[in-house]
Scaffold this active site. Structure first.
Site, PDB file in Angstrom:
ATOM      1  N   HIS A 439       0.831  -1.207   0.000  1.00 46.22           N
ATOM      2  CA  HIS A 439       0.000   0.000   0.000  1.00 46.22           C
ATOM      3  C   HIS A 439       0.870   1.263   0.000  1.00 46.22           C
ATOM      4  O   HIS A 439       0.736   2.121  -0.872  1.00 46.22           O
ATOM      5  CB  HIS A 439      -0.916  -0.028   1.232  1.00 46.22           C
ATOM      6  CG  HIS A 439      -1.764   1.192   1.396  1.00 46.22           C
ATOM      7  ND1 HIS A 439      -3.112   1.207   1.132  1.00 46.22           N
ATOM      8  CD2 HIS A 439      -1.451   2.461   1.781  1.00 46.22           C
ATOM      9  CE1 HIS A 439      -3.585   2.421   1.357  1.00 46.22           C
ATOM     10  NE2 HIS A 439      -2.609   3.204   1.749  1.00 46.22           N
ATOM     11  N   GLU A 440       1.773   1.342   0.972  1.00 52.86           N
ATOM     12  CA  GLU A 440       2.611   2.535   1.069  1.00 52.86           C
ATOM     13  C   GLU A 440       3.512   2.671  -0.158  1.00 52.86           C
ATOM     14  O   GLU A 440       3.788   3.777  -0.615  1.00 52.86           O
ATOM     15  CB  GLU A 440       3.449   2.521   2.354  1.00 52.86           C
ATOM     16  CG  GLU A 440       2.629   2.571   3.641  1.00 52.86           C
ATOM     17  CD  GLU A 440       1.582   3.676   3.665  1.00 52.86           C
ATOM     18  OE1 GLU A 440       1.787   4.729   3.036  1.00 52.86           O
ATOM     19  OE2 GLU A 440       0.540   3.471   4.305  1.00 52.86           O
ATOM     20  N   HIS A 443       1.717   4.493  -2.824  1.00 53.55           N
ATOM     21  CA  HIS A 443       1.804   5.950  -2.658  1.00 53.55           C
ATOM     22  C   HIS A 443       3.165   6.427  -3.167  1.00 53.55           C
ATOM     23  O   HIS A 443       3.274   7.442  -3.842  1.00 53.55           O
ATOM     24  CB  HIS A 443       1.697   6.334  -1.180  1.00 53.55           C
ATOM     25  CG  HIS A 443       0.303   6.289  -0.638  1.00 53.55           C
ATOM     26  ND1 HIS A 443      -0.749   6.945  -1.223  1.00 53.55           N
ATOM     27  CD2 HIS A 443      -0.208   5.673   0.451  1.00 53.55           C
ATOM     28  CE1 HIS A 443      -1.849   6.742  -0.511  1.00 53.55           C
ATOM     29  NE2 HIS A 443      -1.550   5.968   0.516  1.00 53.55           N
ATOM     30  N   HIS A 446       3.354   6.624  -6.869  1.00 60.07           N
ATOM     31  CA  HIS A 446       2.562   7.755  -7.359  1.00 60.07           C
ATOM     32  C   HIS A 446       3.414   9.027  -7.303  1.00 60.07           C
ATOM     33  O   HIS A 446       3.373   9.863  -8.200  1.00 60.07           O
ATOM     34  CB  HIS A 446       1.323   7.894  -6.470  1.00 60.07           C
ATOM     35  CG  HIS A 446       0.198   8.664  -7.088  1.00 60.07           C
ATOM     36  ND1 HIS A 446      -0.918   9.017  -6.384  1.00 60.07           N
ATOM     37  CD2 HIS A 446       0.003   9.142  -8.338  1.00 60.07           C
ATOM     38  CE1 HIS A 446      -1.740   9.688  -7.175  1.00 60.07           C
ATOM     39  NE2 HIS A 446      -1.204   9.788  -8.364  1.00 60.07           N
TER      40      HIS A 446
HETATM   41 ZN   LIG Z   1      -2.744   5.252   2.064  1.00 58.84          ZN
END
Ligand SMILES: [Zn+2]
Length: 649
Positions: A439-440, A443, A446
């Site tokens: 998940h991290e 980010h 991105h």
């Molecule tokens: Zn998040």
């Protein structure tokens, strides 16, 4: 900080008083350049304050926080600068600007308007005061929470009481006790200690004791001078005042101007819809727990029984324990597997580099493309330790930009709180922690894979809040694919990958209690959006509102003394006020985006290329809805999420 702030104020004075017509070169560039410098310096102090917190640094942080807040508040109310942005928009040079540049102008104007630029002098002073109050209140909220966790330690001397608790947790607890010069086992409220106790400790009284401490931290029921009650009331009151000053009826209406969702009503409808679809499944989950509880002679199920019973049902039904799975996820193997996924779908390369770091456990990596061209760097800080803020997050160290004669590649901080290595320098991750890391990292990508060079809309900058979780939640899907897992696992002793049979069980358990989990998330999200829309903060009874929300959506009723809001940092210390719903909102987007990979092949570099091109590389340079439609060929649909969560009857 003093030097940077001095320089920035001078730049603003110069561009503000410049008599020429404002354009990109003589106005926007100099401003962007100074703001980039400030963000970069402040980001480091802010980061260190979060990961190696100590009294001295905290003092420095708070002192500078006041200065930074003051600067941003000044800038946001600088009419000269605001008017110049307006002038650019209506001027002849506007047409020649690129789409990302136009987006920057639009974001700036909205930002200024939300910053109170149109207020009269009297109101402006009030506005400034409220902002500075809010940032202090939030910092204090977070400090109370951190202290409350750090101040707690439960020493157990009788080993009999510790039955069921996994060995690695006990080893750590023993070391902690030793560090306190005590014999026995010391338990903390750090998540890697708290969670296994709740899941595995057979001793119900011990679970209750730890649960009580965890659920009442930083509240009127714990250490009195660390109580967050007043902070919460004051934060809510000041946020409402802030919105009112700008002419909004409530804080949510103001916050939603920068989001994909258009109104709190739209958000509440979305959440109600999700709650209605999930609640029948959640009720079924609860019946399961009750039945199992009876078997263990637990008559009335309490909050501290839920994780424990869930784990027991899981073990029986899926015939594996989280501990068994954990043995297949040594951190180094997981990291290697994660890198392989992103390298193959995005055509990038990741290599470890040596640099100066703030703690010996921190690692540093370089990302390049096929022809060895630099894309960016990131720090990886994986383990929990004292004086490090809990949770997991990605933060921008440096954002990508290109100014005349100057450009830079992006750098990210990736921070987690996994249990620190005890055996042979290996930390074993739970499957949930593996998901957190993915998940991290989403980010991070991105932020790092952006191809936009315009400071302000490159990477996650300028992305609507409720779309920001799309790339991160998207990455979680890979943790449920056999083709990924088989290359990412290695048993600590046998060194063999996870057997397919175990993976199948894991997969079967994926949607275990997804009804209850969904209603829990909806509960937090509804509490948040209602707290910031129709709730009157002067009543100071936010616990009543929480109870009302729980009446509506929850099937599990925590005890009256549960003080969840007192540690709800997301909305009181983070940026998620009136925005917690965005997790679910973005899940709709991410599930739907991932369904293209399901159609084209999980590790399809074609789908990957498209995702990189339309979503990751575009950053905040255009509305998230446009990026999504470009990628998926249509607007998002909720079906993929319900299917992924097993919430279709
Ligand atoms: Zn998040």
């Amino acid at each position: 900080m003093n030097e940077v702030l001095k320089e920035i104020r001078l730049t603003i004075k110069n561009v503000g008083s410049n008599q020429e017509d404002p354009n990109w070169q003589n106005f926007v560039y100099p401003l962007q350049k100074s703001n980039e410098k400030l963000s970069r310096v402040w980001s480091q102090i802010n980061h260190l304050n979060s990961v190696v917190n100590n009294e001295k640094l905290r003092l420095i942080y708070n002192k500078n926080l006041t200065k930074v807040t003051k600067y941003y508040s000044e800038l946001s109310q600088n009419k000269l600068i605001y008017k110049k942005f307006i002038k650019i928009k209506s001027g002849t040079c506007y047409r020649a600007l690129t789409a990302p540049q136009k987006k920057i102008i639009a974001d700036e104007i909205l930002g200024f308007e939300l910053g109170g630029v149109a207020l009269n002098n009297n109101k402006k002073i009030q506005f400034k005061k409220i902002l500075s109050k809010l940032s202090k209140l939030s910092a204090n909220f977070e400090e109370n929470l951190l202290d409350s966790v750090n101040n707690f330690s439960l020493l157990i001397k009788n080993k009999e009481k510790l039955k069921g608790i996994p060995n690695d947790v006990l080893i750590k607890a023993k070391i902690d006790a030793k560090n306190q010069k005590k014999s026995g086992w010391a338990f903390s409220l750090d998540f890697p200690c708290y969670m296994p106790v709740m899941q595995y400790a057979d001793n119900r009284e011990l679970r209750k004791q730890i649960y009580y401490a965890y659920a009442t931290k930083a509240s009127d029921l714990s250490d009195k001078d660390k109580d967050n009650t007043n902070n919460i009331n004051k934060i809510l009151l000041n946020k409402k005042r802030l919105a009112n000053l700008l002419g909004f009826s409530d804080y949510a209406s103001m916050a939603l101007t920068t989001k994909m969702a258009n109104s709190s009503k739209e958000v509440i409808n979305f959440l109600d819809d999700l709650a209605n679809k999930a609640k029948p499944f959640a009720s079924k989950d609860m019946v399961d727990l009750k039945n199992y509880g009876h078997k263990l002679k637990i008559k009335d199920i309490e909050a501290w029984d839920i994780a424990y019973l869930s784990e027991k049902i899981k073990e029986e039904r899926f015939n594996y324990s989280e501990q068994e799975v954990k043995n297949y996820f040594p951190d180094h193997k997981v990291i290697e597997g994660l890198f392989k996924v992103v390298e193959s779908i995005y055509g990038i390369y990741i290599k470890k580099e040596i640099t100066e770091v703030w703690h010996k456990d921190v690692k540093f990596y370089k990302i390049t493309n096929k022809s060895d061209k630099l894309i960016g760097y990131f720090y990886l800080d994986l383990y929990a330790r004292k004086s490090k803020r809990g949770g997991a997050w990605m933060d921008e160290a440096i954002s990508k930009y290109k100014f005349p004669n100057e450009h830079t590649s992006p750098v990210a901080y990736l921070t987690c709180n996994f249990s620190e290595p005890v055996h042979n320098n290996v930390s074993l991750l739970t499957h949930d922690e593996v998901i957190t890391l993915f998940h991290e990292f989403g980010h991070g990508l991105h932020h790092l894979l952006t191809e936009i060079n315009d400071y302000g809309v490159s990477g996650i900058q300028g992305v609507e809040w409720d779309a920001v979780e799309l790339p991160s939640q998207f990455m979680e899907n890979f943790c449920w694919e056999w083709s990924v897992i088989k290359n990412m696992t290695e048993h600590t002793k046998t060194k063999k990958p996870m057997p397919k049979i175990l993976f199948n069980k894991l997969l079967k358990s994926k949607n275990f209690q997804s009804g209850m989990q969904t209603t829990r998330q909806v509960e937090f999200a509804l509490f948040d959006i209602k707290l910031h829309s129709d709730y009157d903060p002067s009543l100071k009874n936010f616990l009543n509102l929480l109870n009302q929300v729980r009446d509506q959506v929850s099937v599990v009723r925590p005890p009256e003394w549960n003080r969840f809001p007192h540690s709800f940092s997301h909305i009181f210390a983070g940026g998620y006020a009136a925005g917690y719903y965005s997790y679910k909102w973005a899940e709709v987007l991410s599930a739907d985006a991932y369904s293209l990979f399901e159609e084209m092949g999980i590790l399809s570099d074609e789908a990957g290329k498209k995702f990189r091109k339309e979503i990751l590389s575009m950053g905040g340079s255009r509305p998230a809805m446009n990026s999504f439609v470009k990628f998926r060929g249509r607007k998002p649909s909720i079906d993929a999420l319900l299917r992924h969560n097993g919430l279709l009857s």
